[in-house]
Structure formats: C-alpha cells, structure tokens
Design an enzyme around this catalytic site. Structure first.
Site, PDB file in Angstrom:
ATOM      1  N   ASP A  11      32.344  26.029  47.277  1.00  0.00           N
ATOM      2  CA  ASP A  11      32.179  24.577  47.441  1.00  0.00           C
ATOM      3  C   ASP A  11      30.842  24.330  48.134  1.00  0.00           C
ATOM      4  OD1 ASP A  11      34.325  21.898  47.809  1.00  0.00           O
ATOM      5  OD2 ASP A  11      32.351  21.888  48.732  1.00  0.00           O
ATOM      6  N   ASP A 109      30.826  19.900  42.532  1.00  0.00           N
ATOM      7  CA  ASP A 109      30.237  20.887  43.448  1.00  0.00           C
ATOM      8  C   ASP A 109      31.190  22.032  43.781  1.00  0.00           C
ATOM      9  OD1 ASP A 109      31.993  19.747  45.318  1.00  0.00           O
ATOM     10  OD2 ASP A 109      30.548  19.996  46.944  1.00  0.00           O
ATOM     11  N   GLU A 110      32.203  22.274  42.926  1.00  0.00           N
ATOM     12  CA  GLU A 110      33.122  23.370  43.267  1.00  0.00           C
ATOM     13  C   GLU A 110      33.606  24.121  42.036  1.00  0.00           C
ATOM     14  OE1 GLU A 110      36.999  22.079  44.736  1.00  0.00           O
ATOM     15  OE2 GLU A 110      36.337  20.020  44.498  1.00  0.00           O
TER      16      GLU A 110
END
Ligand code: DCP
Ligand code: MG
Length: 358
Positions: A11, A109-110
């Site tokens: 993350d 974003d992960e």
C-alpha cells in the site's frame, strides 16, 4: 519450506500527496493536503488525502476541507490530478507485478502478490519486501508499506500497521497475537454503523469479536456476522486473483449535510463522473455496466445498475445514465447522505504511448 501461503499486501504511503511532492519538490517538508478548493475555509468538498506532516495537525482523508483549513491553515492545498495518479499507479503496478504473476490490484495504490513459490519462508519474504520497496522508491520516488501474512486479510492489516515505509511480517504462529488487540473496525466491512452495534454488544476489539458466539453474530448481522467471526479468527481462504486487474472504477461522496434537492445530487454526480472519467481515459478502460449507490440519512443503502450491449467510455452517457438510475430514489421524502457511481465489466485497451508520456 513453510506449510502456509505467503501473501504480500503493498500500500503506497499518502499516495496522491506523495505524487504531488514528487512533482513539486518545494512541497517537501510542508503539510500537503490534496482535495477540494478550501476557499479560505468556506469550501464544501473534502480532503482526498494528505501527507504525514498534515496528519500531525489532525487532517484526514474524507474530512471536510473547511475543517482541514481550520486545523492546518498553513498547509499547502492542492487540487487532485487523477490523470497523473493513474499513470504513476500503472507504473508502480508494473514493478510489483514483476515479483509474482499471482498479482491482484485492489485499488489505485494497493495490490496483493502471492509469493509462496518465490521464497523459502517469511524471513525471506521480508527481504523481498525490502527489495520491492527500494525499487519503487528508487524508480518512482514513492514510498510504500508492505504487510506479509499467511492470507490476504492478515497481509492487508499488516501493511497498515507500520506506516510510512514499514514492513510488517505476521507469521502464522503470530496471527492471534497480532489480531487480538486491533479494534474490530479494522476488519473489512465493519464501518461506523456496524462498529456502533458491536459496541452495544460490548465488542470493541478483534479478540472480543473472536470470543463472541457466531450464532448471535449471525442473528444480529445476517451472513456477514459469520464472516466477521471468521475474520476475527484470522481466517481468509480467498486467492490472490492471478493476473487480476481492477474490476471496477468509481467514486462516491458523502454530503457534508444530508440533501433532498435533486439538483445538488445531480451536480455531485457530474463532479464524481468528471473525476473518475479521467482515470478511465488515462488507463484506456471501457465499461459495460454503470451502478449507482444511494445512501439515505438513516444509512439505508440502495444500488441500481444498467448494463449496455457494448463497451464504452462516454462521459455524458455515464452522467445521463447515473441520473436516470438515481431518479426513482430521489424526492421520496428522505434525505440523501451519500451518492456513488461505479463502472464495471471493464475492457482494457492497449495503452497509447502519448498517454504514457504525459
Ligand atoms: N482517497 C480518496 N478519498 C478517501 C480515501 C482515499 O480520494 N476517502 C485516495 C487518496 C489516497 C488514495 O486514495 O492517496 C489511497 O488511499 P489510502 O487509503 O491508501 O490512503 P493514502 O495512500 O493517502 O495514505 P496511507 O499512507 O494511509 O495509505
Ligand atoms: Mg495508501
């Protein structure tokens, strides 16, 4: 060899704000808040995210921008550039994907990767995580945190444990020790409403949830009660979807005050679509299905979807369809708390060099 899967959850740290700092070095060392225009404290939108310096002032994602302004008037306020974030996300995902073909992106974003076949044990996985973090930092100038666990649930909780730039390894024998003290709300699907009900049942920590009677939980929460109990015991069998791609893209917004005026809701739809349409174009994504979500003031939530015969990325079509889908839910004597729009059944087209070069 260990008798367990080894899953990494990566993350990125303060993602939008980190991209802004990378692009504009003079932002370094200052509190940076990405979100709506604060309009000297009069702005109505919300914070998308902020860097860790701004978090020291109490600023958080989803907070009204006017509140952020009060907490941190000296902050640098930046409007989001979704097109840029989508490009940086794509570049970083390309790096992560090299570490395992069992890859699943779960947000901008992960991502998860399953490295069971790539490493000998959890220590080894820790070293791999350090290497991955360094590669992302060197090549993309973005900091990431990594969680490692025997399943996706534990890996995701672990990546959040030590941020920024943390690596948290939770071996199978440490799962209980890791989970027990966490607040129950950390578990996926336990939002403020469920948290409040649990609190009435004297359940605040994962440990208390694990000890609760599964049957009682099912009586109160339906089938999710059972899942909740499983999660509290650290159980999660779900696979990292091999070659997984984002399955849907969307945005939602909670109004600062509940609204009943359809015009305000339609304006919000226009704004939400404008935002995520940039992401569709940047990633060259087309869709077939549009889903709207409406949550009323009493938290009752409805979704309604339409599927087209064809793939498209037409912005006006999304706006018109979202409004048509929402119409039956408006003017029904209840105020709306949240509106969300999501497109799914996606088709990814080859990226154009011109877009990548942006
Ligand atoms: N985001 C948003 N609105 C929210 C939450 C997040 O627009 N309510 C956006 C901005 C974030 C990005 O999604 O940069 C990723 O969300 P995260 O929850 O991972 O938050 P950050 O990456 O910003 O911070 P952290 O370091 O806590 O992961
Ligand atoms: Mg993040």
């Amino acid at each position: 060899m260990v008798n367990s899967r080894i899953i990494l959850h990566i993350d990125l740290d303060a993602f939008y704000a980190a991209v802004e700092e990378r692009e504009t070095p003079k932002l370094k060392g200052k509190p940076v808040i990405v979100g709506a225009d604060p309009k000297n404290g009069q702005g109505r939108g919300v914070v998308a995210t902020c860097n860790y310096l701004a978090r020291e002032f109490g600023v958080r994602s989803a907070m009204p921008i006017s509140k952020a302004w009060k907490l941190c008037p000296q902050g640098i306020y930046v409007r989001p550039n979704f097109l840029l974030y989508a490009k940086v996300s794509h570049d970083i995902m390309t790096i992560i994907r090299k570490y395992s073909d069992k890859f699943e992106q779960v947000g901008i974003d992960e991502a998860f990767i399953d490295v069971t076949d790539k490493v000998n044990d959890f220590e080894d996985a820790g070293k791999l995580a350090e290497k991955l973090k360094k590669e992302i930092l060197n090549k993309e100038k973005i900091s990431a945190s990594v969680g490692i666990g025997p399943n996706k649930l534990i890996a995701k909780l672990a990546s959040d444990y030590k941020k920024p730039y943390g690596t948290t390894v939770v071996k199978p024998e440490d799962v209980k020790r890791f989970l027990d003290p966490l607040p129950a709300r950390k578990l996926i699907g336990i939002g403020p409403k469920t948290e409040a009900v649990l609190k009435e049942m004297k359940i605040e920590t994962v440990s208390q949830l694990a000890k609760a009677d599964a049957k009682t939980l099912v009586d109160v929460f339906g089938v999710f009660g059972y899942r909740m109990h499983e999660m509290a015991l650290g159980m999660d069998e779900s696979e990292v979807a091999e070659g997984g791609e984002i399955k849907s893209i969307g945005r939602e917004t909670t109004f600062e005050e509940d609204v009943d005026n359809p015009e305000i809701i339609f304006d919000a739809i226009d704004e939400l679509v404008d935002e995520f349409h940039e992401e569709l174009i940047a990633s060259n994504i087309q869709f077939k299905t549009i889903t709207i979500k409406i949550r009323y003031e009493n938290f009752e939530t409805h979704t309604h979807a339409k599927t087209f015969e064809f793939h498209t990325n037409d912005k006006e079509l999304i706006k018109d369809t979202a409004k048509a889908l929402s119409q039956p839910f408006l003017n029904v004597g209840r105020k709306v708390r949240l509106i969300g729009i999501r497109v799914s059944v996606l088709k990814f087209k080859e990226k154009q060099k011109t877009l990548l070069a942006l």
